[in-house]
Scaffold this motif. Structure first.
Motif, mmCIF file in Angstrom:
data_model
loop_
_atom_site.group_PDB
_atom_site.id
_atom_site.type_symbol
_atom_site.label_atom_id
_atom_site.label_comp_id
_atom_site.label_asym_id
_atom_site.label_seq_id
_atom_site.Cartn_x
_atom_site.Cartn_y
_atom_site.Cartn_z
ATOM 1 N N ALA A 169 0.809 -1.218 0.000
ATOM 2 C CA ALA A 169 0.000 0.000 0.000
ATOM 3 C C ALA A 169 0.842 1.267 0.000
ATOM 4 O O ALA A 169 0.453 2.272 -0.600
ATOM 5 N N ARG A 170 1.994 1.241 0.642
ATOM 6 C CA ARG A 170 2.823 2.452 0.752
ATOM 7 C C ARG A 170 4.189 2.282 0.094
ATOM 8 O O ARG A 170 5.124 3.004 0.395
ATOM 9 N N LEU A 171 4.292 1.308 -0.808
ATOM 10 C CA LEU A 171 5.557 1.062 -1.493
ATOM 11 C C LEU A 171 5.487 1.524 -2.944
ATOM 12 O O LEU A 171 4.440 1.464 -3.580
ATOM 13 N N ASP A 172 6.643 1.964 -3.479
ATOM 14 C CA ASP A 172 6.674 2.294 -4.900
ATOM 15 C C ASP A 172 7.033 1.046 -5.701
ATOM 16 O O ASP A 172 7.263 -0.039 -5.151
ATOM 17 N N GLY A 173 7.074 1.185 -7.028
ATOM 18 C CA GLY A 173 7.271 0.043 -7.908
ATOM 19 C C GLY A 173 8.507 -0.787 -7.609
ATOM 20 O O GLY A 173 8.416 -2.016 -7.415
ATOM 21 N N PRO A 174 9.709 -0.175 -7.551
ATOM 22 C CA PRO A 174 10.910 -0.964 -7.257
ATOM 23 C C PRO A 174 10.852 -1.658 -5.899
ATOM 24 O O PRO A 174 11.308 -2.801 -5.765
ATOM 25 N N ALA A 175 10.293 -0.983 -4.887
ATOM 26 C CA ALA A 175 10.190 -1.594 -3.561
ATOM 27 C C ALA A 175 9.241 -2.790 -3.587
ATOM 28 O O ALA A 175 9.464 -3.792 -2.895
ATOM 29 N N ILE A 176 8.179 -2.697 -4.378
ATOM 30 C CA ILE A 176 7.240 -3.824 -4.510
ATOM 31 C C ILE A 176 7.954 -5.015 -5.124
ATOM 32 O O ILE A 176 7.794 -6.160 -4.667
ATOM 33 N N GLU A 177 8.757 -4.775 -6.150
ATOM 34 C CA GLU A 177 9.489 -5.865 -6.788
ATOM 35 C C GLU A 177 10.460 -6.514 -5.811
ATOM 36 O O GLU A 177 10.626 -7.742 -5.791
ATOM 37 N N ARG A 178 11.119 -5.705 -4.981
ATOM 38 C CA ARG A 178 12.044 -6.268 -3.988
ATOM 39 C C ARG A 178 11.288 -7.089 -2.947
ATOM 40 O O ARG A 178 11.764 -8.144 -2.503
ATOM 41 N N LEU A 179 10.102 -6.604 -2.540
ATOM 42 C CA LEU A 179 9.289 -7.370 -1.589
ATOM 43 C C LEU A 179 8.893 -8.712 -2.189
ATOM 44 O O LEU A 179 8.979 -9.752 -1.522
ATOM 45 N N PHE A 180 8.467 -8.700 -3.441
ATOM 46 C CA PHE A 180 8.063 -9.948 -4.090
ATOM 47 C C PHE A 180 9.240 -10.917 -4.204
ATOM 48 O O PHE A 180 9.075 -12.137 -4.044
ATOM 49 N N ALA A 181 10.424 -10.385 -4.490
ATOM 50 C CA ALA A 181 11.608 -11.244 -4.549
ATOM 51 C C ALA A 181 11.858 -11.901 -3.196
ATOM 52 O O ALA A 181 12.189 -13.100 -3.110
ATOM 53 N N MET A 183 9.572 -12.451 -0.889
ATOM 54 C CA MET A 183 8.497 -13.420 -0.663
ATOM 55 C C MET A 183 8.764 -14.728 -1.397
ATOM 56 O O MET A 183 8.514 -15.818 -0.859
ATOM 57 N N ARG A 184 9.280 -14.638 -2.607
ATOM 58 C CA ARG A 184 9.603 -15.859 -3.356
ATOM 59 C C ARG A 184 10.699 -16.636 -2.655
ATOM 60 O O ARG A 184 10.668 -17.875 -2.590
ATOM 61 N N SER A 185 11.683 -15.914 -2.115
ATOM 62 C CA SER A 185 12.764 -16.570 -1.388
ATOM 63 C C SER A 185 12.243 -17.270 -0.132
ATOM 64 O O SER A 185 12.629 -18.415 0.168
ATOM 65 N N LEU A 186 11.345 -16.609 0.588
ATOM 66 C CA LEU A 186 10.754 -17.219 1.781
ATOM 67 C C LEU A 186 9.956 -18.463 1.426
ATOM 68 O O LEU A 186 9.988 -19.475 2.145
ATOM 69 N N ARG A 187 9.248 -18.385 0.320
ATOM 70 C CA ARG A 187 8.455 -19.545 -0.110
ATOM 71 C C ARG A 187 9.370 -20.732 -0.419
ATOM 72 O O ARG A 187 9.047 -21.880 -0.085
ATOM 73 N N GLU A 188 10.514 -20.454 -1.017
ATOM 74 C CA GLU A 188 11.474 -21.524 -1.303
ATOM 75 C C GLU A 188 11.999 -22.147 -0.014
ATOM 76 O O GLU A 188 12.408 -23.311 -0.010
ATOM 77 N N GLN A 189 11.964 -21.355 1.075
ATOM 78 C CA GLN A 189 12.392 -21.870 2.380
ATOM 79 C C GLN A 189 11.251 -22.555 3.131
ATOM 80 O O GLN A 189 11.407 -22.936 4.295
ATOM 81 N N GLY A 190 10.104 -22.677 2.476
ATOM 82 C CA GLY A 190 8.987 -23.405 3.068
ATOM 83 C C GLY A 190 8.008 -22.569 3.851
ATOM 84 O O GLY A 190 7.130 -23.115 4.539
ATOM 85 N N VAL A 191 8.115 -21.237 3.778
ATOM 86 C CA VAL A 191 7.188 -20.367 4.514
ATOM 87 C C VAL A 191 5.864 -20.269 3.751
ATOM 88 O O VAL A 191 5.843 -20.071 2.530
ATOM 89 N N THR A 192 4.761 -20.413 4.479
ATOM 90 C CA THR A 192 3.420 -20.281 3.918
ATOM 91 C C THR A 192 2.921 -18.860 4.152
ATOM 92 O O THR A 192 3.134 -18.304 5.229
ATOM 93 N N MET A 193 2.262 -18.283 3.142
ATOM 94 C CA MET A 193 1.806 -16.898 3.278
ATOM 95 C C MET A 193 0.373 -16.729 2.800
ATOM 96 O O MET A 193 -0.039 -17.367 1.825
ATOM 97 N N MET A 194 -0.363 -15.868 3.502
ATOM 98 C CA MET A 194 -1.666 -15.408 3.031
ATOM 99 C C MET A 194 -1.517 -13.941 2.660
ATOM 100 O O MET A 194 -1.038 -13.139 3.465
ATOM 101 N N TYR A 195 -1.933 -13.606 1.457
ATOM 102 C CA TYR A 195 -1.666 -12.278 0.893
ATOM 103 C C TYR A 195 -2.989 -11.562 0.652
ATOM 104 O O TYR A 195 -3.838 -12.046 -0.105
ATOM 105 N N ILE A 196 -3.168 -10.415 1.327
ATOM 106 C CA ILE A 196 -4.393 -9.627 1.179
ATOM 107 C C ILE A 196 -4.067 -8.366 0.402
ATOM 108 O O ILE A 196 -3.144 -7.628 0.763
ATOM 109 N N SER A 197 -4.794 -8.114 -0.675
ATOM 110 C CA SER A 197 -4.506 -6.947 -1.497
ATOM 111 C C SER A 197 -5.741 -6.550 -2.284
ATOM 112 O O SER A 197 -6.615 -7.370 -2.556
ATOM 113 N N HIS A 198 -5.800 -5.262 -2.636
ATOM 114 C CA HIS A 198 -6.834 -4.776 -3.544
ATOM 115 C C HIS A 198 -6.313 -4.722 -4.978
ATOM 116 O O HIS A 198 -7.038 -4.287 -5.871
ATOM 117 N N HIS A 199 -5.093 -5.151 -5.193
ATOM 118 C CA HIS A 199 -4.477 -5.037 -6.515
ATOM 119 C C HIS A 199 -4.372 -6.418 -7.158
ATOM 120 O O HIS A 199 -3.500 -7.216 -6.816
#
Length: 493
Positions: A169-181, A183-199
């Motif tokens: 909600a308060r991140l710009d485009g590059p910061a969003i991409e870094r967050l997603f990167a 999140m993908r790394s955490l998922r590879e480590q076996g972390v489960t996530m629930m993601y709430i978004s309006h986008h």
């Protein structure tokens, strides 16, 4: 793939309101699972139940097939689930290391060993690839850094399930991409996530599955891959029909409210908006779109970093509410309880605040003139009250909101700005409040309606949709729920 988190047949009531009605969700181990729904669908209530802050009235929550801990066992909940909220829970006055191990600074034997604490913090951040100095004050971190620190803190308790509530909600485009990167790394480590978004574009980019709630119920759970966007939007909106039929009208040519080149850091940027006499313009978008911040700038509650606001031909100094009102503006704020009225004062006093100077001589208000004017507003808006002298705090929510409208309309404004005008009111009150906006437009006032409710926006001649702080589309009257929601969720129609 085994199920990591499951909620079954969950019912939750708050008085007469049913917040969840037989709702369910099942999230597989190691996946990122989106939870979508319009405002009021029940998402926040489910989050409070999945994190142990609320107990369901019916149904159950399971972690890896085992029943959830008892509500009072906070340590057990922290070991299973953590939520990174849109509003940070980091304490600004403490360092990163202190925030990471708050209430866990020592091993319980003797004083805190600060060198050891900093070492533990560096090790934790290195594990999850968070590049932040552990001795930095948390208040000096960027929004992105605070979120990553919160994620690391959550994982340090041993939780392998993280809820991310509107994290971009308060991140710009590059910061969003870094967050997603990350999140993908955490998922590879076996972390489960629930993601709430309006986008919705983010859901397709980062999630494997999606669950949709509507009207407190589970509507759909599907894999994201191959799911048509229009089907997803339809699941969120359903076949909603309008409870309010807008009137036909022809706006004038004169511009009564305009904003040019408006930008406010963290809220919106490069916005131009204009409203003509007799025109009702809607502002729509998600909670993070910037629509409320823009409206509050137009009325003078916020000062823009750049740009100008003109009310009825008068250029208004940024952040000057009295000047905007003197120029002919009426305003219904977002939160009536904190900004809209004074509960202990009477209906008459609240309704006539803007014209107190006109109700007497030498700065003294005439009680009889105030009551007379208040009675006019009570009749015009059909306010159910014992009379002008009754405290507003004694009224129902719908009638209290009508008093807020009365205050906005009492000086016959040429511009009316209303934010979430029908929040928390019943159908009959909603019709009266929307009718008051249309009455003002028919008298020649220009109006701006900012709302999360689609029915509120149906009275508008056009709707400006905001996304990530910019106006992305000007939608003329006649839109369908599907069309408008698609634009609001980042899918250009």
């Amino acid at each position: 793939m085994s199920i990591h988190v499951e909620a079954r047949n969950v019912v939750k009531r708050f008085g007469p309101t049913v917040a969840l009605n037989g709702a369910k969700i099942a999230i597989a181990e190691g996946e990122t699972h989106a939870l979508l729904g319009r405002n009021g669908a029940g998402k926040s209530t489910l989050v409070s139940i999945l994190t142990g802050l609320q107990r369901p009235d019916e149904g159950e929550v399971l972690f890896s097939g085992e029943p959830a801990p008892a509500p009072g066992d906070r340590d057990a909940w922290r070991q299973r689930v953590a939520c990174v909220y849109q509003k940070s829970t980091i304490i600004p006055a403490l360092t990163v290391a202190e925030n990471l191990f708050l209430n866990r600074q020592s091993d319980g034997h003797g004083p805190i060993n600060w060198r050891t604490l900093r070492g533990r913090a560096r090790e934790l951040l290195d594990t999850y690839e968070v590049d932040v100095d552990v001795q930095t004050l948390a208040g000096d971190l960027s929004v992105e850094q605070r979120q990553l620190v919160e994620i690391a803190r959550a994982l340090s308790f041993g939780a392998r399930f993280i809820i991310l509530d509107e994290p971009t909600a308060r991140l710009d485009g590059p910061a969003i991409e870094r967050l997603f990167a990350r999140m993908r790394s955490l998922r590879e480590q076996g972390v489960t996530m629930m993601y709430i978004s309006h986008h919705l574009d983010e859901v397709y980019e980062i999630c494997q599955s999606v669950t949709v709630f509507r009207d407190a119920r589970h509507i759909m759970t599907r894999p994201v891959a191959g799911l048509p966007q229009d089907e997803l939007v339809h699941a969120m909106t359903g076949e909603a029909t309008s409870a309010y039929h807008a009137r036909e009208r022809t706006p004038g040519e004169r511009v009564v409210l305009s904003g040019e080149g408006l930008s406010l850091a963290g809220r919106y940027r490069n916005v131009d908006v204009s409203v003509r006499a007799g025109e009702v313009v809607g502002l729509a978008g998600s909670a993070s779109s910037g629509k409320v911040g823009l409206a509050e700038t137009l009325v003078g509650l916020r000062g823009a970093d750049t740009g100008t606001v003109v009310v009825n031909g008068t250029k208004v100094k940024p952040g000057d509410v009295p000047a905007a009102m003197a120029a002919g503006l009426g305003f219904v704020p977002e939160d009536r309880h904190h900004e809209g009225f004074v509960p202990l004062l009477s209906v008459g006093e609240n309704a006539t605040f803007p014209i107190a100077r006109k109700l007497g001589r030498f700065g003294v208000v005439s009680p009889s003139r105030r009551r007379e004017k208040a009675k006019e507003m009570i009749t015009a808006l059909d306010i159910k009250t014992e009379g002008p002298d009754q405290p507003v705090g004694d009224l129902s929510g719908g009638n209290a909101q009508k008093v807020v409208f009365a205050r906005a309309l009492v000086d016959d404004p040429t511009v009316l700005v209303v934010i979430n005008p029908t929040a928390g009111v019943d159908v009959k009150a909603k019709q009266a409040l929307l009718g008051a906006v249309e009455d003002a437009a028919e008298r020649g006032a220009g109006a701006v309606v900012v709302s999360d409710e689609l029915d509120d926006l149906r009275i508008c001649d056009r709707v400006l949709v905001m996304f990530h702080g910019e106006i992305v589309k000007d939608v003329p009257r006649g839109w369908t729920d599907h069309e408008l929601v698609a634009v609001m969720e980042g899918i250009q129609e």
